[in-house]
Design a protein around this motif. Structure first.
Motif, PDB file in Angstrom:
ATOM      1  N   LEU A 137       0.845  -1.195   0.000  1.00 52.40           N
ATOM      2  CA  LEU A 137       0.000   0.000   0.000  1.00 52.40           C
ATOM      3  C   LEU A 137       0.880   1.245   0.000  1.00 52.40           C
ATOM      4  O   LEU A 137       1.911   1.277   0.678  1.00 52.40           O
ATOM      5  N   ILE A 138       0.476   2.263  -0.728  1.00 53.29           N
ATOM      6  CA  ILE A 138       1.327   3.452  -0.861  1.00 53.29           C
ATOM      7  C   ILE A 138       1.550   4.150   0.478  1.00 53.29           C
ATOM      8  O   ILE A 138       2.559   4.819   0.654  1.00 53.29           O
ATOM      9  N   GLU A 139       0.672   3.946   1.437  1.00 55.84           N
ATOM     10  CA  GLU A 139       0.827   4.560   2.760  1.00 55.84           C
ATOM     11  C   GLU A 139       1.840   3.822   3.637  1.00 55.84           C
ATOM     12  O   GLU A 139       2.271   4.341   4.658  1.00 55.84           O
ATOM     13  N   ASN A 140       2.221   2.623   3.255  1.00 58.75           N
ATOM     14  CA  ASN A 140       3.084   1.785   4.087  1.00 58.75           C
ATOM     15  C   ASN A 140       4.568   2.084   3.803  1.00 58.75           C
ATOM     16  O   ASN A 140       5.274   1.310   3.175  1.00 58.75           O
ATOM     17  N   LYS A 141       5.021   3.208   4.306  1.00 61.39           N
ATOM     18  CA  LYS A 141       6.395   3.677   4.064  1.00 61.39           C
ATOM     19  C   LYS A 141       7.436   2.741   4.679  1.00 61.39           C
ATOM     20  O   LYS A 141       8.495   2.529   4.101  1.00 61.39           O
ATOM     21  N   LYS A 160      -5.857   1.642  -7.814  1.00 62.32           N
ATOM     22  CA  LYS A 160      -7.103   1.007  -7.366  1.00 62.32           C
ATOM     23  C   LYS A 160      -7.060  -0.498  -7.609  1.00 62.32           C
ATOM     24  O   LYS A 160      -7.983  -1.110  -8.108  1.00 62.32           O
ATOM     25  N   TYR A 161      -5.959  -1.122  -7.197  1.00 60.95           N
ATOM     26  CA  TYR A 161      -5.669  -2.522  -7.484  1.00 60.95           C
ATOM     27  C   TYR A 161      -6.378  -3.495  -6.554  1.00 60.95           C
ATOM     28  O   TYR A 161      -6.647  -4.629  -6.909  1.00 60.95           O
ATOM     29  N   GLY A 166     -12.338  -2.031   2.842  1.00 66.40           N
ATOM     30  CA  GLY A 166     -13.559  -1.545   2.216  1.00 66.40           C
ATOM     31  C   GLY A 166     -13.378  -0.461   1.161  1.00 66.40           C
ATOM     32  O   GLY A 166     -14.368   0.012   0.606  1.00 66.40           O
ATOM     33  N   THR A 167     -12.157  -0.081   0.852  1.00 65.85           N
ATOM     34  CA  THR A 167     -11.902   0.988  -0.112  1.00 65.85           C
ATOM     35  C   THR A 167     -10.941   0.509  -1.194  1.00 65.85           C
ATOM     36  O   THR A 167      -9.944  -0.148  -0.890  1.00 65.85           O
ATOM     37  N   ALA A 168     -11.223   0.873  -2.452  1.00 60.52           N
ATOM     38  CA  ALA A 168     -10.297   0.569  -3.542  1.00 60.52           C
ATOM     39  C   ALA A 168      -9.012   1.356  -3.286  1.00 60.52           C
ATOM     40  O   ALA A 168      -9.045   2.574  -3.097  1.00 60.52           O
TER      41      ALA A 168
END
Length: 183
Positions: A137-141, A160-161, A166-168
């Motif tokens: 995930l892009i937030e997982n630095k 949006k993979y 609950g969110t794309a």
């Protein structure tokens, strides 16, 4: 057979990081990190709520999995690591990588060391394997840093993979080839 990496403690004592198969007796330790929202926020699995759920996960996923290891610090389970080779003939050259470490052990290089041990082992064990890949995930630095330290290449953004909580969501795709240099 456990795989061990010795690291220096701040007191100059040697502490062992080990990768070993899960045991049912790891359930309470597993729940320590699998029951922590800070740890599971970037995983595909839900935060566990009980020792029974931890036992079930260990019994049904970890133990029968072809390469699921407990990351241990002085033989205490503090993390989870799996490498899942694809089964299809035309996909046997690649495998998916995933890992977590208990929050209290973040920032100590444990995930990096454990994954490095696993990479060396898995390329020997699965002879058809040429590519390891991780979708992050892009937030997982933190996970991105672990992969980059080990020479994984960021290949691109998968928009949006996946559905995450609950969110794309967008993911980065990372890869490491068996021919790539290891730091």
């Amino acid at each position: 057979m456990p795989i061990t990496y010795e690291m220096e403690n701040t007191d100059n004592n040697s502490l062992a990081i080990t990768l070993r198969p899960y045991r049912l007796s790891d359930a309470e330790d597993f729940l320590m990190y699998a029951g922590d929202e800070r740890v599971t926020q970037f995983t595909r699995w839900n935060t566990l709520n009980s020792k029974e759920q931890a036992l079930s996960y260990i019994k049904e996923f970890c133990i029968p999995h072809c390469y699921c290891k407990s990351i241990c610090f002085n033989d205490r389970s503090i993390g989870f690591l799996f490498i899942k080779p694809y089964d299809e003939d035309n996909e046997k050259c690649r495998a998916e990588v995933g890992y977590v470490v208990a929050a209290e052990y973040w920032g100590r290089g444990i995930a990096t060391r454990a994954l490095k041990m696993a990479i060396i082992d898995v390329f020997k064990q699965f002879t058809d394997l040429v590519r390891l890949q991780a979708k992050v995930l892009i937030e997982n630095k933190g996970s991105q840093r672990v992969l980059e330290k080990l020479g994984f290449q960021k290949e691109g953004l998968l928009r949006k993979y996946t559905i995450h909580r609950g969110t794309a969501s967008d993911l980065f795709m990372y890869s490491l080839l068996s021919t790539d240099p290891m730091p």
